[in-house]
Motif scaffolding. Sequence first.
Motif, short mmCIF file in Angstrom:
data_model
loop_
_atom_site.label_atom_id
_atom_site.label_comp_id
_atom_site.label_asym_id
_atom_site.label_seq_id
_atom_site.Cartn_x
_atom_site.Cartn_y
_atom_site.Cartn_z
N MET A 100 31.88 -55.03 0.62
CA MET A 100 31.83 -54.93 2.08
C MET A 100 32.79 -53.86 2.59
SD MET A 100 31.47 -58.81 3.53
CE MET A 100 32.78 -59.50 2.54
N TYR A 101 33.96 -53.85 2.01
CA TYR A 101 34.98 -52.86 2.41
C TYR A 101 34.48 -51.44 2.18
CZ TYR A 101 39.31 -50.11 1.79
OH TYR A 101 40.29 -49.15 1.83
N MET A 102 33.95 -51.17 1.00
CA MET A 102 33.52 -49.82 0.69
C MET A 102 32.29 -49.41 1.51
SD MET A 102 35.70 -48.41 -1.25
CE MET A 102 34.78 -46.93 -1.71
N ASP B 184 32.03 -44.74 7.64
CA ASP B 184 32.92 -44.01 8.54
C ASP B 184 33.10 -42.58 8.01
OD1 ASP B 184 35.03 -42.99 10.06
OD2 ASP B 184 35.96 -44.97 10.28
N SER B 185 32.38 -41.66 8.60
CA SER B 185 32.37 -40.29 8.09
C SER B 185 33.73 -39.61 8.24
CB SER B 185 31.31 -39.47 8.83
OG SER B 185 31.56 -39.47 10.23
N GLU B 186 34.57 -40.08 9.14
CA GLU B 186 35.89 -39.47 9.34
C GLU B 186 36.81 -39.69 8.14
OE1 GLU B 186 37.66 -40.73 12.96
OE2 GLU B 186 36.10 -39.84 14.23
N LEU B 187 36.54 -40.73 7.36
CA LEU B 187 37.41 -41.04 6.23
C LEU B 187 37.16 -40.12 5.03
CD1 LEU B 187 37.40 -44.94 6.40
CD2 LEU B 187 39.19 -43.37 7.15
N LYS B 188 35.96 -39.63 4.90
CA LYS B 188 35.63 -38.65 3.86
C LYS B 188 36.01 -39.12 2.45
CE LYS B 188 35.93 -34.56 6.84
NZ LYS B 188 36.00 -35.29 8.10
N VAL B 189 35.68 -40.36 2.12
CA VAL B 189 35.93 -40.88 0.78
C VAL B 189 34.82 -40.38 -0.14
CG1 VAL B 189 36.10 -42.98 -0.63
CG2 VAL B 189 37.19 -42.87 1.61
N SER B 190 35.19 -39.99 -1.34
CA SER B 190 34.29 -39.30 -2.26
C SER B 190 33.15 -40.18 -2.78
CB SER B 190 35.09 -38.77 -3.45
OG SER B 190 34.23 -38.23 -4.43
N LYS B 191 32.01 -39.57 -2.94
CA LYS B 191 30.88 -40.18 -3.65
C LYS B 191 30.53 -39.36 -4.89
CE LYS B 191 28.56 -42.49 0.23
NZ LYS B 191 27.28 -42.66 0.97
N ASP B 192 31.41 -38.46 -5.27
CA ASP B 192 31.15 -37.56 -6.39
C ASP B 192 31.42 -38.23 -7.73
OD1 ASP B 192 30.56 -35.59 -4.54
OD2 ASP B 192 32.62 -34.81 -4.52
N ASP B 193 31.06 -37.49 -8.80
CA ASP B 193 31.39 -37.96 -10.15
C ASP B 193 32.90 -37.84 -10.38
OD1 ASP B 193 28.72 -38.40 -10.82
OD2 ASP B 193 28.44 -36.31 -11.44
N PHE B 194 33.39 -38.66 -11.30
CA PHE B 194 34.77 -38.50 -11.74
C PHE B 194 34.90 -37.17 -12.49
CE2 PHE B 194 34.33 -43.03 -11.11
CZ PHE B 194 35.54 -43.40 -10.55
N GLU B 195 36.03 -36.50 -12.31
CA GLU B 195 36.20 -35.18 -12.90
C GLU B 195 36.26 -35.27 -14.43
OE1 GLU B 195 39.22 -31.31 -12.67
OE2 GLU B 195 39.47 -33.01 -11.31
N ARG B 196 35.38 -34.50 -15.07
CA ARG B 196 35.30 -34.49 -16.54
C ARG B 196 36.21 -33.39 -17.09
NH1 ARG B 196 30.48 -35.43 -20.22
NH2 ARG B 196 30.93 -34.27 -22.14
N MET C 139 36.97 -48.43 -8.55
CA MET C 139 37.47 -47.08 -8.24
C MET C 139 36.33 -46.11 -8.02
SD MET C 139 40.47 -46.70 -11.14
CE MET C 139 39.29 -46.85 -12.49
N VAL C 140 36.54 -45.23 -7.06
CA VAL C 140 35.77 -43.99 -6.94
C VAL C 140 36.80 -42.88 -7.14
CG1 VAL C 140 34.01 -45.00 -5.47
CG2 VAL C 140 36.05 -44.00 -4.41
N PRO C 141 36.41 -41.63 -7.25
CA PRO C 141 37.38 -40.59 -7.65
C PRO C 141 38.67 -40.52 -6.84
CG PRO C 141 35.17 -39.72 -7.83
CD PRO C 141 35.03 -41.09 -7.20
N ASP C 142 38.60 -40.84 -5.54
CA ASP C 142 39.81 -40.69 -4.72
C ASP C 142 40.24 -41.98 -4.04
OD1 ASP C 142 37.69 -40.85 -2.99
OD2 ASP C 142 38.21 -39.06 -1.82
N TYR D 84 56.68 -43.71 9.61
CA TYR D 84 55.32 -43.19 9.41
C TYR D 84 54.85 -43.62 8.02
CZ TYR D 84 56.35 -40.51 13.57
OH TYR D 84 56.67 -40.15 14.85
N THR D 85 53.89 -44.53 8.00
CA THR D 85 53.45 -45.14 6.74
C THR D 85 52.19 -44.46 6.20
OG1 THR D 85 51.95 -46.80 7.68
CG2 THR D 85 54.31 -47.32 7.65
N SER D 86 51.81 -44.87 5.01
CA SER D 86 50.61 -44.34 4.35
C SER D 86 49.35 -45.08 4.77
CB SER D 86 50.77 -44.44 2.84
OG SER D 86 50.95 -45.81 2.46
N ILE D 87 49.50 -46.23 5.42
CA ILE D 87 48.36 -47.06 5.79
C ILE D 87 47.43 -46.32 6.75
CG2 ILE D 87 47.67 -49.19 6.98
CD1 ILE D 87 48.85 -49.79 4.30
N ASP D 88 46.14 -46.41 6.49
CA ASP D 88 45.14 -45.87 7.41
C ASP D 88 44.63 -47.02 8.27
OD1 ASP D 88 42.17 -45.33 8.16
OD2 ASP D 88 42.94 -43.35 7.64
#
Length: 770
Positions: free
Chosen positions: A721-723, A729-741, A684-687, A314-318
Amino acid sequence: MARTPKKTKKPAHSNRKYIIGFWTLFGIGILAAVLIFLLAGWGAFGKMPTFEELENPETNLATEIFSSDGKTLGKYYSENRTPIKYEDLPDHLVQALVATEDERFYQHAGIDAKGTVRAAVFLGTRGGASTITQQLAKQLFTEDVAQNNIERVFQKVKEWVISTRLERQYTKEEIITMYFNKYDFVYQAVGIRSASKIYFDKEPRELKIEESAVLVGMLKNSALYNPMRRPELVKSRRNQVFEQMNRNGFISETEMDSLQKLPMKIQFTPEGHDEGMATYFRVYLQGFMKDWIEKNPKPDGSEYNLYRDGLKIYTSIDSKMQKYAEESVTKHISHLQKEFDRQNENNPTAPFRDIDNSEKESLLESAMQRSERWRKMKAQGKSEKEIRKSFTEEAEMRVFSWNGTIDTVMTPRDSILYYKSFLQAGMMSMVPQTGEVKAWVGGTNFKHFKYDHVKQGKRQVGSTFKPFVYATAIDQLKFSPCDTLPKSRFTIEAGKHGNQNDWSPKNAGDDDYEGMVSLKKALAQSINTVTARLIDKTGPRPVIDLVEKLGVDVSRIPAVPSIALGTPDISLFEMVSAFSTFANQGVYVKPVIVNRIEDKNGTVLYQHVPETRDVLSKEAAYVTVNLLEGVTQSGSGQRLRGTWAKGRQDYERAVTGYPYDFKNPIAGKTGTTQNQSDGWFIGMVPDLATGVWVGAEDRSVHFPGIRYGQGATMALPIWGMYMKDVYADSELKVSKDDFERPENLSIQVNCENYGSSQKTDDSVPDELDF
């Protein structure tokens, strides 16, 4: 008239000898048959399975690789078999099997007496007599091919004996399951699960009735009834299966007529080692598993077999992110290659540049001596003259192209030149907080280009190294992104910081040396003289120490100031994990590719434990991220925002779907090495941290100019293109937020009101005291 003599009646005792003879022969026949069966059971006609073997028949199970979202990425196998349970078989698949192969399967005990008599009387012209159980027995335990009729009789006897044992030992459902799990459907499709995936790209339980009929039809002879080679014959066979299902009451005549009219749709998805998803990752994982196996024996002390023991990895790859990454690389590089080829049309040393013909021949010579052809011929005892001659003789070949594999004729020498002309790419994406690697693209086509540009390859990193210099200055000297330094020419004299000669780096623009510039703008515009001033203040050793803590192999990085501009060779794997530390508030997390390993019974053999260490303060990490955000706001990464110089937009739109028009915070850095040999972008984005490298196998194969040869053109569009796909893809839920200050941030990052306290070159210590 003569009298006819009367017939005399034979005494009854005169027929007795015939009667006795008949029953004697009959009894001998029965005893002989019983003896033959007993001898077969005792192994006189060849090895017979033991009770234990019947309990646990050898099934030669493939090791299966799973993505983090539960999809099969690939397998390691000597035989591509992955077993499934009876409940995973759809009803129509089982019904099609029984109707076609063994109508009385549920009535007999392994041997169909009626079918056997029929086959004997009509010599097999009205169907064979082998039951499903007999076919399974033949597959499991009678692998030797009979050479003559006598051997065939003895083999049939063995099958009967084994069949009766199987029937006593297993339920009908278990026999059907074993049969489906054992049958070879060709194209490395051993067992129904592999066949379902390879021919229809779905799990068995997802099969439609018409798809089940195709697979059951193949059971008669999978090599003959092969949908990839004889589709019309297979369709006819499929329709015979429908007739059998109707005859046995599983479907109505109306259903049969409708099903027979359906077109046959095959979605061929081969699972060879060179094919499928995440091929480069699977090769790296293979090495990981071999190391793990060496250090983790079975309870009995023997080694696990990666190709036969049915392990589950079981790998980490999505799987979705991997798909988007592979598609982005393919889309961009295939288009970029067209421009690269166009610019090479009038190049006399193509595909190489900046070398003469003697250097070109030297590169070819080196490539020939490293080739598989050279190695094999040398092993065969061929002379060097014979080997060299073979490289100039034309031969039929199948070569890679972006329009598909091409059948052609060329010399091996020309094929080396042909393959060296292709641009390559590497891409890796990981979660900074967990270290999970979500996408791994080691090249453009694994079947033709085996070299992995994620972990195996190390190339000069160019300006993507600069953030390490800035981070060291921030951490040690508390620099702010708003602090300013002169852009003027700058020289580090020989003898200082281990420098053997004077070092005077140049900026990209010939006249770009006037005035002061903030660190944020200096990094965004990749101003070399400012980076040189920073490493002069920190010294190269603290930078190297930081890089080592960030997971980079520094054994070949010299402690000299010129490393500030990206002269070290570093892998993409190391660069992405190092940058991830900035997004993870200064905590380095070692990249993870395997979360769990199980044996074929589901017993957990390995569970990943994260490896972390504090490298930078939260403050220093955040300020570095703030600097990197400037690259995408006003520097070489600003095309991610949808703004770039006119004249490039047509190319961007045609190739990558420009403008990307990202609105969310993005921290990143482009990199371009000398002569445009390497193009980098790490964003990079936050996550999520993702790095891309683009170049060619040889550094002398590159674009002639900076317009197409820079990282912002070669590598950044793949990230964009990748991002875009990841965010769509809403299922992936990758962040669009600010980096944590961080709380209580003491270093100024808002430069609007920053003026009186700005540093100058004279207000900062010359260097750290180390």
